[in-house]
Design a protein around this motif. Structure first.
Motif, PDB file in Angstrom:
ATOM      1  N   CYS A 188      35.683   0.673  36.873  1.00 14.90           N
ATOM      2  CA  CYS A 188      34.255   0.925  36.728  1.00 14.90           C
ATOM      3  C   CYS A 188      34.056   2.051  35.720  1.00 14.90           C
ATOM      4  O   CYS A 188      34.639   3.126  35.862  1.00 14.90           O
TER       5      CYS A 188
ATOM      6  N   LYS B  30      28.846   3.787  37.045  1.00 19.48           N
ATOM      7  CA  LYS B  30      28.471   3.459  38.420  1.00 19.48           C
ATOM      8  C   LYS B  30      26.972   3.644  38.626  1.00 19.48           C
ATOM      9  O   LYS B  30      26.399   4.669  38.235  1.00 19.48           O
TER      10      LYS B  30
ATOM     11  N   GLY C  83      19.608  -0.836  37.656  1.00 24.55           N
ATOM     12  CA  GLY C  83      21.021  -0.857  37.283  1.00 24.55           C
ATOM     13  C   GLY C  83      21.252  -0.824  35.793  1.00 24.55           C
ATOM     14  O   GLY C  83      20.330  -0.674  34.984  1.00 24.55           O
TER      15      GLY C  83
ATOM     16  N   GLN D 142      28.927  -6.805  34.608  1.00 25.43           N
ATOM     17  CA  GLN D 142      28.088  -6.030  35.522  1.00 25.43           C
ATOM     18  C   GLN D 142      28.297  -6.540  36.939  1.00 25.43           C
ATOM     19  O   GLN D 142      28.354  -7.750  37.181  1.00 25.43           O
ATOM     20  N   LYS D 143      28.406  -5.599  37.876  1.00 23.83           N
ATOM     21  CA  LYS D 143      28.508  -5.949  39.289  1.00 23.83           C
ATOM     22  C   LYS D 143      27.599  -5.016  40.081  1.00 23.83           C
ATOM     23  O   LYS D 143      27.833  -3.809  40.134  1.00 23.83           O
ATOM     24  N   LYS D 144      26.530  -5.593  40.647  1.00 23.32           N
ATOM     25  CA  LYS D 144      25.573  -4.848  41.451  1.00 23.32           C
ATOM     26  C   LYS D 144      25.062  -3.595  40.734  1.00 23.32           C
ATOM     27  O   LYS D 144      24.948  -2.517  41.313  1.00 23.32           O
ATOM     28  N   GLY D 145      24.780  -3.762  39.443  1.00 27.82           N
ATOM     29  CA  GLY D 145      24.183  -2.682  38.664  1.00 27.82           C
ATOM     30  C   GLY D 145      25.164  -1.752  38.000  1.00 27.82           C
ATOM     31  O   GLY D 145      24.781  -0.939  37.165  1.00 27.82           O
ATOM     32  N   SER D 146      26.442  -1.848  38.346  1.00 24.44           N
ATOM     33  CA  SER D 146      27.475  -1.016  37.731  1.00 24.44           C
ATOM     34  C   SER D 146      28.201  -1.813  36.655  1.00 24.44           C
ATOM     35  O   SER D 146      28.230  -3.047  36.685  1.00 24.44           O
TER      36      SER D 146
ATOM     37  N   TYR E  92      19.812  -1.536  44.238  1.00 17.83           N
ATOM     38  CA  TYR E  92      20.060  -2.529  43.187  1.00 17.83           C
ATOM     39  C   TYR E  92      19.157  -3.745  43.333  1.00 17.83           C
ATOM     40  O   TYR E  92      18.960  -4.282  44.417  1.00 17.83           O
ATOM     41  N   ASP E  93      18.619  -4.169  42.217  1.00 20.33           N
ATOM     42  CA  ASP E  93      17.865  -5.412  42.106  1.00 20.33           C
ATOM     43  C   ASP E  93      18.290  -6.063  40.795  1.00 20.33           C
ATOM     44  O   ASP E  93      18.292  -5.413  39.749  1.00 20.33           O
ATOM     45  N   ASN E  94      18.653  -7.338  40.843  1.00 23.91           N
ATOM     46  CA  ASN E  94      19.230  -7.955  39.644  1.00 23.91           C
ATOM     47  C   ASN E  94      18.256  -8.097  38.486  1.00 23.91           C
ATOM     48  O   ASN E  94      18.665  -8.381  37.353  1.00 23.91           O
TER      49      ASN E  94
END
Length: 238
Positions: A159, A162, A173, A144-148, A167-169
């Motif tokens: 990806c 998307k 996402g 996962q990268k920034k919700g994607s 985004y919030d970890n």
């Protein structure tokens, strides 16, 4: 004034109906993905707020309760913690080991399918061995990268899902949960909201947020899957 109120109420009702139609469509589209899954899955699912051990066919048919620790998890504070926090199903012996509370101590138990009573082994706060689905097979890695969600295969990253939102970890996402044993399907969690505020409101109202989905990696299509954790997928890989 009455006319404006009627219009406002009608608009709210329309939005509610439209939203329910959207959710139904989202939950049932591509349902053939689940219908064609092979193997069996073991998993933890909350029942009355308690993590309980179940199994079913991978296509989610024939669900069976394996074990509930309800009423048996006496802690040191005069109450109960009846959650199963970890488990492992051993295919060869058909035995399930799990961690649950026993008189104030996290402890290791074992049980065979079909038995009602688990056997206490010893104190333990983690499993030495588990076989849950994970985000890596011999040829595929999911991250996962920034919700994607991204997949790396044969050294090439792309990806596959998307996230478009704030985004919030912790709250928004997509989050990959793990691949099927044959690497053809990915189970992931969607927070179902574009902002953390929607997630927090849903969490306050329902005690949880989001849902699990399963994606066919050959087509990129997804559909709703069971809302469960610690999934162990048993499959005869040819």
């Amino acid at each position: 004034m009455k006319k404006k109120l009627l219009i406002s109420v009608s608009l709210v009702v329309f939005i509610g109906i439209a939203f329910n139609i959207f959710i139904y469509f989202k939950n049932t589209i591509n349902s053939e993905i689940v219908a064609n899954l092979e193997g069996q899955i073991y998993y933890l699912k909350r029942v009355d707020g308690i993590n309980t051990l179940f199994k079913s066919d991978a296509n989610l048919k024939n669900e069976k309760l394996i074990y509930s620790h309800k009423g048996k998890g006496k802690d040191n504070y005069g109450s109960n913690n009846d959650n199963i926090i970890d488990y492992y199903y051993d295919i060869k012996s058909n035995t399930i080991s799990f961690i649950a509370m026993n008189n104030g101590d996290w402890s290791l138990f074992s049980i065979k399918e079909g038995e009602d009573t688990a056997t206490l082994i010893n104190k333990a706060d983690f499993m030495a061995n588990t076989d849950y689905i994970n985000n890596q097979t011999k040829n595929i890695t999911v991250a996962q990268k920034k919700g994607s969600i991204y997949i790396t295969q044969n050294g090439e990253e792309k990806c596959i899902n998307k996230f478009y939102g704030l985004y919030d970890n912790k709250f928004t996402g997509y989050r990959p949960l793990g691949l099927s044993p044959d690497g053809k399907f990915l189970i992931y969690h969607s927070a179902e909201h574009l902002t953390p505020y929607g997630v927090m409101i849903e969490g306050l109202l329902n005690g949880s947020f989001g849902h699990n989905y399963i994606m066919d990696l050959s087509t990129g299509k997804s559909t709703r899957f069971i809302d469960a954790s610690n999934i162990q997928w048993i499959m005869n890989i040819k």
